[in-house]
Design a protein around this motif. Structure first.
Motif: not given
Length: 125
Positions: A32-40, A75-80
């Motif tokens: 599970r990742v967060l990318c540009e405010g969307i949870s994928w 899994s990781i933050s957007e910054e990471e």
């Protein structure tokens, strides 16, 4: 296309939605990742197929507010993720530079080898 290009298998469109007419029921969420405010979510089904889909799509496909499986932590933050992408791009540039240096070295080595071969041929004649 909304600008979100994700790695998907044949069952999922580039918008993170399962294509109409395709039977796909997630049985687990692998990542599970967060990318540009969307949870994928990287989901898999019982047949072993997997795809990246939006988290909201997981709930829609299950058809229930309570999922029959746990959602993992992000899994990781957007910054990471952004830092990792920058590092990848930097390494790709360095690789290209080294490949070009090596190509030039090979060309020079081939020229020296041919020059030596010509010198040997000239001396032995």
């Amino acid at each position: 296309e909304d600008g979100h290009e994700k790695a998907c298998d044949f069952q999922v469109g580039m918008n993170g939605k399962v294509k109409a007419g395709v039977s796909f029921t997630p049985s687990s969420v692998l990542r599970r990742v967060l990318c540009e405010g969307i949870s994928w979510c990287l989901v898999s089904d019982r047949q072993g197929s997997s795809a990246w889909i939006e988290e909201l799509e997981v709930y829609r496909l299950i058809g229930d507010e309570d999922l029959p499986f746990e959602l993992p932590s992000y899994s990781i933050s957007e910054e990471e993720s952004a830092e990792a992408q920058e590092k990848i791009e930097s390494l790709e540039e360095a690789l290209k530079a080294h490949q070009e240096k090596f190509r030039r070295f090979r060309v020079r080595a081939e020229m020296v080898s041919k020059k030596k071969d010509a010198e040997i041929a000239r001396v032995t004649d």
